[in-house]
Design a protein around this motif. Sequence first.
Motif, PDB file in Angstrom:
ATOM      1  N   MET A   1       0.842  -1.170   0.000  1.00 18.74           N
ATOM      2  CA  MET A   1       0.000   0.000   0.000  1.00 18.74           C
ATOM      3  C   MET A   1       0.893   1.240   0.000  1.00 18.74           C
ATOM      4  SD  MET A   1      -3.056   0.784   2.680  1.00 18.74           S
ATOM      5  CE  MET A   1      -4.500   0.433   1.736  1.00 18.74           C
ATOM      6  N   SER A   2       0.530   2.239  -0.752  1.00 16.23           N
ATOM      7  CA  SER A   2       1.262   3.508  -0.763  1.00 16.23           C
ATOM      8  C   SER A   2       0.346   4.595  -1.304  1.00 16.23           C
ATOM      9  CB  SER A   2       2.539   3.405  -1.597  1.00 16.23           C
ATOM     10  OG  SER A   2       2.223   3.234  -2.960  1.00 16.23           O
ATOM     11  N   ARG A   3       0.819   5.814  -1.180  1.00 10.15           N
ATOM     12  CA  ARG A   3       0.043   6.963  -1.658  1.00 10.15           C
ATOM     13  C   ARG A   3       1.009   7.867  -2.427  1.00 10.15           C
ATOM     14  NH1 ARG A   3      -4.833   9.793   0.578  1.00 10.15           N
ATOM     15  NH2 ARG A   3      -4.982   7.823   1.634  1.00 10.15           N
ATOM     16  N   ARG A   4       0.545   8.418  -3.530  1.00  5.64           N
ATOM     17  CA  ARG A   4       1.362   9.302  -4.350  1.00  5.64           C
ATOM     18  C   ARG A   4       0.898  10.736  -4.153  1.00  5.64           C
ATOM     19  NH1 ARG A   4       4.534   7.693  -6.763  1.00  5.64           N
ATOM     20  NH2 ARG A   4       5.878   8.196  -8.420  1.00  5.64           N
ATOM     21  N   LEU A   5       1.865  11.637  -4.082  1.00  6.99           N
ATOM     22  CA  LEU A   5       1.575  13.063  -3.993  1.00  6.99           C
ATOM     23  C   LEU A   5       2.422  13.787  -5.034  1.00  6.99           C
ATOM     24  CD1 LEU A   5       0.419  15.639  -2.587  1.00  6.99           C
ATOM     25  CD2 LEU A   5       2.443  15.579  -1.133  1.00  6.99           C
ATOM     26  N   THR A   6       1.774  14.601  -5.845  1.00  9.72           N
ATOM     27  CA  THR A   6       2.471  15.474  -6.783  1.00  9.72           C
ATOM     28  C   THR A   6       2.045  16.899  -6.457  1.00  9.72           C
ATOM     29  OG1 THR A   6       2.471  13.765  -8.494  1.00  9.72           O
ATOM     30  CG2 THR A   6       2.866  16.032  -9.216  1.00  9.72           C
ATOM     31  N   HIS A   7       3.040  17.764  -6.247  1.00  8.70           N
ATOM     32  CA  HIS A   7       2.749  19.150  -5.867  1.00  8.70           C
ATOM     33  C   HIS A   7       3.658  20.075  -6.679  1.00  8.70           C
ATOM     34  CE1 HIS A   7       1.279  22.297  -3.178  1.00  8.70           C
ATOM     35  NE2 HIS A   7       2.498  22.789  -3.238  1.00  8.70           N
ATOM     36  N   ARG A   8       3.077  21.141  -7.209  1.00  3.13           N
ATOM     37  CA  ARG A   8       3.839  22.108  -8.008  1.00  3.13           C
ATOM     38  C   ARG A   8       3.908  23.452  -7.297  1.00  3.13           C
ATOM     39  NH1 ARG A   8       1.342  18.753 -11.213  1.00  3.13           N
ATOM     40  NH2 ARG A   8       2.459  17.798 -12.929  1.00  3.13           N
ATOM     41  N   MET A   9       5.093  24.061  -7.359  1.00  2.00           N
ATOM     42  CA  MET A   9       5.316  25.389  -6.804  1.00  2.00           C
ATOM     43  C   MET A   9       5.848  26.260  -7.931  1.00  2.00           C
ATOM     44  SD  MET A   9       7.118  24.087  -3.278  1.00  2.00           S
ATOM     45  CE  MET A   9       7.914  22.688  -4.068  1.00  2.00           C
ATOM     46  N   THR A  10       5.348  27.474  -8.038  1.00  2.40           N
ATOM     47  CA  THR A  10       5.737  28.360  -9.137  1.00  2.40           C
ATOM     48  C   THR A  10       6.408  29.604  -8.577  1.00  2.40           C
ATOM     49  OG1 THR A  10       3.874  27.555 -10.429  1.00  2.40           O
ATOM     50  CG2 THR A  10       4.901  29.601 -11.161  1.00  2.40           C
ATOM     51  N   TYR A  11       7.536  29.944  -9.185  1.00  8.16           N
ATOM     52  CA  TYR A  11       8.310  31.112  -8.759  1.00  8.16           C
ATOM     53  C   TYR A  11       8.526  32.043  -9.954  1.00  8.16           C
ATOM     54  CZ  TYR A  11       9.338  28.080  -4.809  1.00  8.16           C
ATOM     55  OH  TYR A  11       9.234  27.248  -3.720  1.00  8.16           O
ATOM     56  N   ASP A  12       8.296  33.332  -9.751  1.00 10.86           N
ATOM     57  CA  ASP A  12       8.547  34.324 -10.788  1.00 10.86           C
ATOM     58  C   ASP A  12      10.024  34.671 -10.792  1.00 10.86           C
ATOM     59  OD1 ASP A  12       5.886  34.494 -11.620  1.00 10.86           O
ATOM     60  OD2 ASP A  12       5.409  35.927 -10.037  1.00 10.86           O
ATOM     61  N   GLY A 154       9.757  30.896  -0.241  1.00  9.99           N
ATOM     62  CA  GLY A 154      10.501  31.085  -1.484  1.00  9.99           C
ATOM     63  C   GLY A 154      10.132  32.371  -2.201  1.00  9.99           C
ATOM     64  N   HIS A 155       8.845  32.706  -2.228  1.00 11.83           N
ATOM     65  CA  HIS A 155       8.417  33.970  -2.850  1.00 11.83           C
ATOM     66  C   HIS A 155       9.055  35.152  -2.133  1.00 11.83           C
ATOM     67  CE1 HIS A 155       5.477  32.672  -5.856  1.00 11.83           C
ATOM     68  NE2 HIS A 155       5.206  31.675  -5.017  1.00 11.83           N
ATOM     69  N   ASP A 156       9.048  35.118  -0.796  1.00 10.13           N
ATOM     70  CA  ASP A 156       9.677  36.200  -0.027  1.00 10.13           C
ATOM     71  C   ASP A 156      11.174  36.255  -0.291  1.00 10.13           C
ATOM     72  OD1 ASP A 156       7.228  36.823   1.045  1.00 10.13           O
ATOM     73  OD2 ASP A 156       7.609  35.843   2.985  1.00 10.13           O
ATOM     74  N   TYR A 157      11.824  35.114  -0.300  1.00 11.26           N
ATOM     75  CA  TYR A 157      13.275  35.033  -0.519  1.00 11.26           C
ATOM     76  C   TYR A 157      13.646  35.610  -1.885  1.00 11.26           C
ATOM     77  CZ  TYR A 157      17.887  32.865  -1.069  1.00 11.26           C
ATOM     78  OH  TYR A 157      19.244  32.654  -1.263  1.00 11.26           O
ATOM     79  N   LEU A 158      12.911  35.224  -2.917  1.00 11.11           N
ATOM     80  CA  LEU A 158      13.231  35.676  -4.269  1.00 11.11           C
ATOM     81  C   LEU A 158      12.866  37.123  -4.537  1.00 11.11           C
ATOM     82  CD1 LEU A 158      12.128  32.426  -6.107  1.00 11.11           C
ATOM     83  CD2 LEU A 158      14.485  33.296  -5.935  1.00 11.11           C
ATOM     84  N   SER A 159      12.000  37.712  -3.709  1.00 12.57           N
ATOM     85  CA  SER A 159      11.606  39.095  -3.926  1.00 12.57           C
ATOM     86  C   SER A 159      12.592  40.093  -3.312  1.00 12.57           C
ATOM     87  CB  SER A 159      10.195  39.342  -3.367  1.00 12.57           C
ATOM     88  OG  SER A 159      10.203  39.273  -1.966  1.00 12.57           O
ATOM     89  N   THR A 160      13.532  39.604  -2.524  1.00 15.38           N
ATOM     90  CA  THR A 160      14.501  40.524  -1.896  1.00 15.38           C
ATOM     91  C   THR A 160      15.758  40.668  -2.698  1.00 15.38           C
ATOM     92  OG1 THR A 160      15.422  38.733  -0.551  1.00 15.38           O
ATOM     93  CG2 THR A 160      13.687  40.070   0.420  1.00 15.38           C
TER      94      THR A 160
END
Length: 160
Positions: A1-12, A154-160
């Motif tokens: 038994m297992s479960r799959r997770l796919t998650h996307r994060m988008t950075y400008d 990540g959004h905060d980190y990349l905006s500085t």
Amino acid sequence: MSRRLTHRMTYDAPLADVVEMLADPRFREAVCEYQRVLSADVEIDRSGDAMTVLVEQVQPAAGIPSFAKKFVGDEIRIVQREDWSAPDTGELHVTIPGKPGHMDGTITLVEADGTTTETVDVEIRVNLPLVGGRIEGLVSDLLRKALVAEERVGHDYLST
């Protein structure tokens, strides 16, 4: 038994900036702080395009259902290892030492028009009869929340 997770994060941000963010121990520590972990230790080793990231953290088990809490206790020690073979491709391994489960998968980065998408695709496996599937669902939800936190930081980190 297992479960799959796919998650996307988008950075400008271009891929190179996202790679540098992921390679910065201060970013990794900020993600842990945002999640209010009890303690965290971050190690990053880079060699050319390859990189190994090791994040060991201890999180409180507050809010975890009682059926799962008896397996993990009051605190959860999590060991996350990322092995990046190239700037845009990594393998992810997450364990909870001493507990019957793990997560294994991939992390990929793709840039298009100055925007980078990070995709985390993992298989969650908990080897416990009767409650394993329920705990896999719980772990999936916790991982999704952790990835949402990572994207916000990540959004905060990349905006500085």
